[in-house]
Write a protein that holds these residues in place. Structure first.
Motif, PDB file in Angstrom:
ATOM      1  N   ARG A 284       0.824  -1.210   0.000  1.00  0.00           N
ATOM      2  CA  ARG A 284       0.000   0.000   0.000  1.00  0.00           C
ATOM      3  C   ARG A 284       0.857   1.259   0.000  1.00  0.00           C
ATOM      4  O   ARG A 284       0.567   2.228  -0.710  1.00  0.00           O
ATOM      5  CB  ARG A 284      -0.929   0.001   1.207  1.00  0.00           C
ATOM      6  CG  ARG A 284      -2.048  -1.027   1.147  1.00  0.00           C
ATOM      7  CD  ARG A 284      -2.934  -0.950   2.368  1.00  0.00           C
ATOM      8  NE  ARG A 284      -3.530   0.375   2.510  1.00  0.00           N
ATOM      9  CZ  ARG A 284      -4.254   0.755   3.554  1.00  0.00           C
ATOM     10  NH1 ARG A 284      -4.448  -0.095   4.568  1.00  0.00           N
ATOM     11  NH2 ARG A 284      -4.774   1.956   3.615  1.00  0.00           N
ATOM     12  N   LEU A 285       1.923   1.267   0.788  1.00  0.00           N
ATOM     13  CA  LEU A 285       2.803   2.428   0.823  1.00  0.00           C
ATOM     14  C   LEU A 285       3.537   2.615  -0.505  1.00  0.00           C
ATOM     15  O   LEU A 285       3.687   3.750  -0.986  1.00  0.00           O
ATOM     16  CB  LEU A 285       3.810   2.280   1.963  1.00  0.00           C
ATOM     17  CG  LEU A 285       3.229   2.318   3.385  1.00  0.00           C
ATOM     18  CD1 LEU A 285       4.318   1.996   4.406  1.00  0.00           C
ATOM     19  CD2 LEU A 285       2.618   3.681   3.682  1.00  0.00           C
ATOM     20  N   LEU A 286       3.986   1.524  -1.130  1.00  0.00           N
ATOM     21  CA  LEU A 286       4.656   1.633  -2.424  1.00  0.00           C
ATOM     22  C   LEU A 286       3.696   2.108  -3.506  1.00  0.00           C
ATOM     23  O   LEU A 286       4.073   2.876  -4.404  1.00  0.00           O
ATOM     24  CB  LEU A 286       5.264   0.283  -2.805  1.00  0.00           C
ATOM     25  CG  LEU A 286       6.469  -0.168  -1.978  1.00  0.00           C
ATOM     26  CD1 LEU A 286       6.833  -1.606  -2.293  1.00  0.00           C
ATOM     27  CD2 LEU A 286       7.671   0.736  -2.229  1.00  0.00           C
ATOM     28  N   THR A 287       2.445   1.663  -3.433  1.00  0.00           N
ATOM     29  CA  THR A 287       1.447   2.137  -4.392  1.00  0.00           C
ATOM     30  C   THR A 287       1.215   3.633  -4.246  1.00  0.00           C
ATOM     31  O   THR A 287       1.104   4.361  -5.249  1.00  0.00           O
ATOM     32  CB  THR A 287       0.125   1.375  -4.189  1.00  0.00           C
ATOM     33  OG1 THR A 287       0.358  -0.036  -4.323  1.00  0.00           O
ATOM     34  CG2 THR A 287      -0.914   1.809  -5.210  1.00  0.00           C
ATOM     35  N   ALA A 288       1.171   4.127  -3.000  1.00  0.00           N
ATOM     36  CA  ALA A 288       1.005   5.561  -2.779  1.00  0.00           C
ATOM     37  C   ALA A 288       2.196   6.336  -3.327  1.00  0.00           C
ATOM     38  O   ALA A 288       2.043   7.429  -3.897  1.00  0.00           O
ATOM     39  CB  ALA A 288       0.822   5.836  -1.287  1.00  0.00           C
ATOM     40  N   ILE A 289       3.413   5.786  -3.191  1.00  0.00           N
ATOM     41  CA  ILE A 289       4.601   6.466  -3.712  1.00  0.00           C
ATOM     42  C   ILE A 289       4.538   6.570  -5.230  1.00  0.00           C
ATOM     43  O   ILE A 289       4.794   7.640  -5.809  1.00  0.00           O
ATOM     44  CB  ILE A 289       5.868   5.724  -3.253  1.00  0.00           C
ATOM     45  CG1 ILE A 289       6.079   5.906  -1.748  1.00  0.00           C
ATOM     46  CG2 ILE A 289       7.091   6.211  -4.023  1.00  0.00           C
ATOM     47  CD1 ILE A 289       7.235   5.116  -1.195  1.00  0.00           C
ATOM     48  N   HIS A 290       4.198   5.477  -5.915  1.00  0.00           N
ATOM     49  CA  HIS A 290       4.139   5.505  -7.379  1.00  0.00           C
ATOM     50  C   HIS A 290       3.009   6.410  -7.872  1.00  0.00           C
ATOM     51  O   HIS A 290       3.150   7.066  -8.913  1.00  0.00           O
ATOM     52  CB  HIS A 290       3.974   4.083  -7.908  1.00  0.00           C
ATOM     53  CG  HIS A 290       5.215   3.257  -7.829  1.00  0.00           C
ATOM     54  ND1 HIS A 290       6.312   3.468  -8.630  1.00  0.00           N
ATOM     55  CD2 HIS A 290       5.554   2.214  -7.017  1.00  0.00           C
ATOM     56  CE1 HIS A 290       7.263   2.598  -8.335  1.00  0.00           C
ATOM     57  NE2 HIS A 290       6.828   1.818  -7.354  1.00  0.00           N
ATOM     58  N   ARG A 291       1.897   6.459  -7.139  1.00  0.00           N
ATOM     59  CA  ARG A 291       0.812   7.349  -7.539  1.00  0.00           C
ATOM     60  C   ARG A 291       1.237   8.812  -7.445  1.00  0.00           C
ATOM     61  O   ARG A 291       0.938   9.632  -8.324  1.00  0.00           O
ATOM     62  CB  ARG A 291      -0.419   7.100  -6.661  1.00  0.00           C
ATOM     63  CG  ARG A 291      -1.661   7.846  -7.133  1.00  0.00           C
ATOM     64  CD  ARG A 291      -2.823   7.646  -6.189  1.00  0.00           C
ATOM     65  NE  ARG A 291      -3.159   6.240  -6.065  1.00  0.00           N
ATOM     66  CZ  ARG A 291      -3.046   5.547  -4.943  1.00  0.00           C
ATOM     67  NH1 ARG A 291      -2.588   6.148  -3.838  1.00  0.00           N
ATOM     68  NH2 ARG A 291      -3.372   4.285  -4.888  1.00  0.00           N
ATOM     69  N   LYS A 292       1.952   9.160  -6.376  1.00  0.00           N
ATOM     70  CA  LYS A 292       2.425  10.538  -6.236  1.00  0.00           C
ATOM     71  C   LYS A 292       3.498  10.867  -7.259  1.00  0.00           C
ATOM     72  O   LYS A 292       3.613  12.014  -7.720  1.00  0.00           O
ATOM     73  CB  LYS A 292       2.957  10.760  -4.817  1.00  0.00           C
ATOM     74  CG  LYS A 292       1.870  10.740  -3.748  1.00  0.00           C
ATOM     75  CD  LYS A 292       2.426  11.097  -2.385  1.00  0.00           C
ATOM     76  CE  LYS A 292       1.313  11.158  -1.350  1.00  0.00           C
ATOM     77  NZ  LYS A 292       1.796  11.574  -0.019  1.00  0.00           N
ATOM     78  N   ARG A 293       4.309   9.884  -7.624  1.00  0.00           N
ATOM     79  CA  ARG A 293       5.316  10.132  -8.656  1.00  0.00           C
ATOM     80  C   ARG A 293       4.658  10.452  -9.999  1.00  0.00           C
ATOM     81  O   ARG A 293       5.126  11.327 -10.733  1.00  0.00           O
ATOM     82  CB  ARG A 293       6.224   8.910  -8.799  1.00  0.00           C
ATOM     83  CG  ARG A 293       7.299   8.801  -7.736  1.00  0.00           C
ATOM     84  CD  ARG A 293       8.175   7.597  -7.980  1.00  0.00           C
ATOM     85  NE  ARG A 293       9.285   7.536  -7.051  1.00  0.00           N
ATOM     86  CZ  ARG A 293      10.190   6.569  -7.041  1.00  0.00           C
ATOM     87  NH1 ARG A 293      10.110   5.576  -7.916  1.00  0.00           N
ATOM     88  NH2 ARG A 293      11.180   6.580  -6.161  1.00  0.00           N
ATOM     89  N   GLU A 294       3.589   9.760 -10.330  1.00  0.00           N
ATOM     90  CA  GLU A 294       2.898  10.034 -11.582  1.00  0.00           C
ATOM     91  C   GLU A 294       2.286  11.429 -11.580  1.00  0.00           C
ATOM     92  O   GLU A 294       2.209  12.084 -12.624  1.00  0.00           O
ATOM     93  CB  GLU A 294       1.819   8.980 -11.811  1.00  0.00           C
ATOM     94  CG  GLU A 294       2.377   7.586 -12.062  1.00  0.00           C
ATOM     95  CD  GLU A 294       1.275   6.545 -12.196  1.00  0.00           C
ATOM     96  OE1 GLU A 294       0.094   6.927 -11.987  1.00  0.00           O
ATOM     97  OE2 GLU A 294       1.580   5.387 -12.508  1.00  0.00           O
ATOM     98  N   GLN A 295       1.855  11.893 -10.412  1.00  0.00           N
ATOM     99  CA  GLN A 295       1.248  13.218 -10.346  1.00  0.00           C
ATOM    100  C   GLN A 295       2.299  14.324 -10.422  1.00  0.00           C
ATOM    101  O   GLN A 295       2.035  15.397 -10.978  1.00  0.00           O
ATOM    102  CB  GLN A 295       0.449  13.362  -9.042  1.00  0.00           C
ATOM    103  CG  GLN A 295      -0.744  12.425  -8.956  1.00  0.00           C
ATOM    104  CD  GLN A 295      -1.426  12.473  -7.607  1.00  0.00           C
ATOM    105  OE1 GLN A 295      -0.938  13.135  -6.686  1.00  0.00           O
ATOM    106  NE2 GLN A 295      -2.546  11.774  -7.479  1.00  0.00           N
TER     107      GLN A 295
END
Length: 457
Positions: A284-295
């Motif tokens: 879940r934390l890694l998914t949040a990191i990749h989502r913020k990177r895309e933004q």
């Protein structure tokens, strides 16, 4: 560091020394010789009152500095400059198209060590009569103008008080033993068997915290040391007692550890340490990191993204590694095991099935976690006199531990292919059983051609 950077030729200058047989060999200067060289050229003494690089002028705080602290700082500078100089020479010898960033000297960010002459501990009572909110400790600090002793309030919890009180008694016992050994008297058995933790020179660490004055919170760390008997080598123990208690541990991704205690050649008990909750939270934390990177778009060079989330992930893995290591060592101590058997970890190989970016990163970090667990187990087990060994991981979860026939692994399940022996079990449990077979050298590797491949329709 500036002094040694200006005298880099001293690091590579060969020194001739005479060996015991009378021959002469060349070598580079040792750290002790570099320390003597630095003190000769930076400190003013009666023998040389005018050094070429006065330390007091370049570092005003060095005037009146305790000798132990000054020498520790010089030794740290030697290590940093030597490392930088070695990396720089390697970088210059590398082809220009294969070079990375040019190496730079490290920053002096080591914690300050307080030696015996710089600190005075309070007198700890073994049986405190009343609860104390805090006590005082005396440190020799630099006030901006000079070095002087300062009394500082510190919070010491009950366990630390007990450890420090026991450390004081252990230091007295060691002093008595040394005095007896010098006079030729033998110590009593009770004196020799009472090994416990001994407090060493404490260090001060600073951490950013807005709640404290200056935005820095300081903590005093007191390392503890204990003498232990070095365990014998694995082969010596196995030959001396083939039926000795042994704990075999199979580390995995879904399950952090599968432990089995073997007593007199038989499996006595098993314990599983589940890691699915950890993997889910890390994912879940890694998914949040990749989502913020895309933004946020392209990352800026030299700037760490999502620092708080990455710290959470590192803290999760470190905490899980420590807790699992403590569980494994306690499990071995409960069953009197003197050896813990692991499989030798190989380099990471990405899975063949399709995964998302966060899922693939989560799988890699879960694999790396096994190395952290082994590192902590090796350290904790050595304190208790338990040896940690590694064995070849080939076929550990693919061969039946009972009939020794090559089976089939499907996910986390193992199924034996022997038509006369129906056996199915958890693959990690099978790996743990076969690790013990490799410890006793009764494991049989399958030969080529023993695996009947199914016909393809």
């Amino acid at each position: 560091m500036d002094f040694f950077a200006a005298h880099l030729n001293v690091l590579d200058e060969p020194v001739q020394v005479r060996k015991k047989d009378g021959s002469i060999k060349e070598r580079t200067r040792t750290n002790q010789e570099l320390l003597t060289f630095a003190e000769f050229h930076t400190l003013a003494t009666k023998a040389h009152p005018n050094p070429g690089w006065p330390l007091d002028e370049h570092v005003p705080a060095a005037r009146g500095m305790p000798t132990e602290l000054r020498r520790a700082a010089i030794n740290q500078a030697i290590g940093k400059v030597r490392s930088w100089w070695s990396h720089l020479k390697t970088w210059e010898e590398t082809a220009p198209d294969q070079r990375g960033r040019e190496p730079r000297p490290g920053a002096p960010n080591e914690p300050v060590t307080f030696y015996a002459g710089m600190v005075e501990h309070p007198a700890y009572d073994l049986n405190p009569q009343k609860k104390k909110r805090h006590t005082f400790i005396i440190l020799k600090l630099h006030t901006g103008q000079k070095w002087e002793k300062v009394s500082l309030p510190v919070v010491v919890h009950a366990q630390a008080e007990s450890l420090l009180a026991g450390s004081a008694l252990e230091k007295e016992r060691i002093a008595r033993e040394r005095k007896r050994s010098k006079t030729g008297q033998a110590g009593s058995g009770e004196e020799k068997g009472g090994r416990t933790w001994v407090a060493k020179s404490l260090t001060v660490h600073g951490k950013r915290d807005k709640r404290y004055p200056g935005g820095v919170r300081y903590a005093l760390h007191i390392p503890m040391e204990k003498s232990v008997d070095k365990p014998r080598k694995a082969e010596e123990q196995r030959r001396a007692d083939p039926q000795m208690p042994v704990v075999a541990v199979d580390l995995g991704v879904g399950r952090l550890a599968v432990m089995g205690a073997f007593v007199e050649g038989r499996l006595a008990t098993t314990r599983f340490v589940d890691g699915r909750a950890l993997n889910h939270r890390r994912h879940r934390l890694l998914t949040a990191i990749h989502r913020k990177r895309e933004q946020s778009g392209r990352l800026q060079p030299g700037v760490q993204d999502n620092a708080n989330l990455w710290n959470k992930i590192r803290n999760l893995d470190e905490n899980a590694a420590k807790q699992t290591a403590v569980t494994i060592v306690q499990f071995a101590m409960e069953h009197g095991a003197r050896v813990i058997v692991f499989e030798h970890l190989r380099r990471y190989r990405p899975p063949k099935e399709r995964m998302s970016k966060s899922g693939r990163k989560n799988h890699k970090r879960a694999y790396w976690l096994r190395g952290q667990i082994m590192k902590w187990v090796r350290d904790l087990a050595f304190r208790e006199g338990i040896l940690t060994v590694e064995r070849n991981p080939a076929y550990t979860s693919q061969v039946c531990p009972h009939c020794k026939v090559l089976g089939e692994r499907n996910g986390s399940r193992f199924t034996c292919k022997n038509p006369n022996h129906r056996y199915s079990a958890d693959a990690d449990f099978v790996g743990m059983m076969n690790l013990y077979r490799k410890w006793t050298k009764t494991f049989v590797y399958p030969r080529k051609g023993d695996d009947p491949k199914p016909e393809v329709a």
